[in-house]
Design an enzyme around this catalytic site. Sequence first.
Site, mmCIF file in Angstrom:
data_model
loop_
_atom_site.group_PDB
_atom_site.id
_atom_site.type_symbol
_atom_site.label_atom_id
_atom_site.label_comp_id
_atom_site.label_asym_id
_atom_site.label_seq_id
_atom_site.Cartn_x
_atom_site.Cartn_y
_atom_site.Cartn_z
ATOM 1 N N LYS A 72 54.117 19.669 92.967
ATOM 2 C CA LYS A 72 55.090 18.593 92.768
ATOM 3 C C LYS A 72 55.501 18.394 91.300
ATOM 4 O O LYS A 72 56.603 17.917 91.023
ATOM 5 C CB LYS A 72 54.560 17.280 93.351
ATOM 6 N N ASN A 93 59.471 15.878 95.222
ATOM 7 C CA ASN A 93 58.958 16.227 96.559
ATOM 8 C C ASN A 93 60.053 16.793 97.457
ATOM 9 O O ASN A 93 59.785 17.161 98.591
ATOM 10 C CB ASN A 93 58.295 15.012 97.225
ATOM 11 N N GLY A 134 46.970 7.479 90.311
ATOM 12 C CA GLY A 134 47.365 8.878 90.507
ATOM 13 C C GLY A 134 48.862 9.021 90.712
ATOM 14 O O GLY A 134 49.654 8.110 90.438
ATOM 15 N N LEU A 230 48.595 3.435 101.539
ATOM 16 C CA LEU A 230 49.379 4.669 101.584
ATOM 17 C C LEU A 230 48.740 5.725 102.480
ATOM 18 O O LEU A 230 49.375 6.723 102.817
ATOM 19 C CB LEU A 230 49.582 5.237 100.174
ATOM 20 N N TYR A 232 47.578 7.309 105.974
ATOM 21 C CA TYR A 232 48.140 7.185 107.326
ATOM 22 C C TYR A 232 47.172 7.587 108.425
ATOM 23 O O TYR A 232 47.517 7.503 109.604
ATOM 24 C CB TYR A 232 49.457 7.966 107.452
#
Length: 290
Positions: A72, A93, A134, A230, A232
């Site tokens: 990325k 991304n 991060g 964040l 899932y």
Amino acid sequence: MPSITGKTKLLGVIGYPVGHSLSPVMHNAALQAMASDYAYVAFPIAPEDLTIAIAGLGASGVQGLSVTIPHKQVVMPLLTQITETARQVGAVNTLWRDGHGWQGTNTDVEGFLAPLLELKQDWSGRTAVILGYGGAARAVVVGLTQLGCPEIIVVGRSQEKLAQFANSWTDPKIKQALQVLPWEALSTVIPKASLLINSTPVGMAPHPKQSPLDQSLVEKLPPTAIAYDLIYTPRPTRFLQHAQERGLVTIDGAEMLVQQGAAALKIWLQQEVPVDVMRQALLHHLEKSA
């Protein structure tokens, strides 16, 4: 599944490893629902092969790419142009061809914001607290600034990394809104948080019963606060379970994943895409895999 012909256009995701990616599940469900003559596949690209792969995929006529770990950031110098959002986040991304080469953006910001915008709240005068510093936290900070949140507090365990995070921003609006504080400050900042975001991996497999916060700290959140994880999977995480027990509004990472994917697909196809189909495909896959 529609048949692939000599005219089928290719989209894909590059990463290493990439076999775990859920992007093909979502994107191919949407492409099938739209009866689009596209296919979305995973390309495992080792770091040492990235430069030649980017050139080769472009030369092969691939129309668009999702980018995941570890590419990325390192892919950015290989692009002809990147958006201001990607520049702020420091990572891309999503890539697309422009006739001269690859362009890049970061739809994680749009993905993060989408479920918050659905709540139709006024964010001026609000405080957001982010756990972790991060790459995901960077997208969150950019998103919160776009939302108009005037106080963004990033909390972490390493003073050195917190200082690096704080010093990495050049945008004056972000610099004005951003504070970094040690983990020990949580008991002080959580009671004033309108939004608490977990951007750390704590709570993921192989330790799904862990939470980044003790339940006693979650209980300090105001009753109107929103808890956003964040992560899932699992659904819900232990952190969100504790928030739900408090009766708080909760958001998990599945919606962010869906929305960032939908934003990318819109760029590639230049039309609206069936977000509901992408969401159903992802959730069905997660339920099967649980």
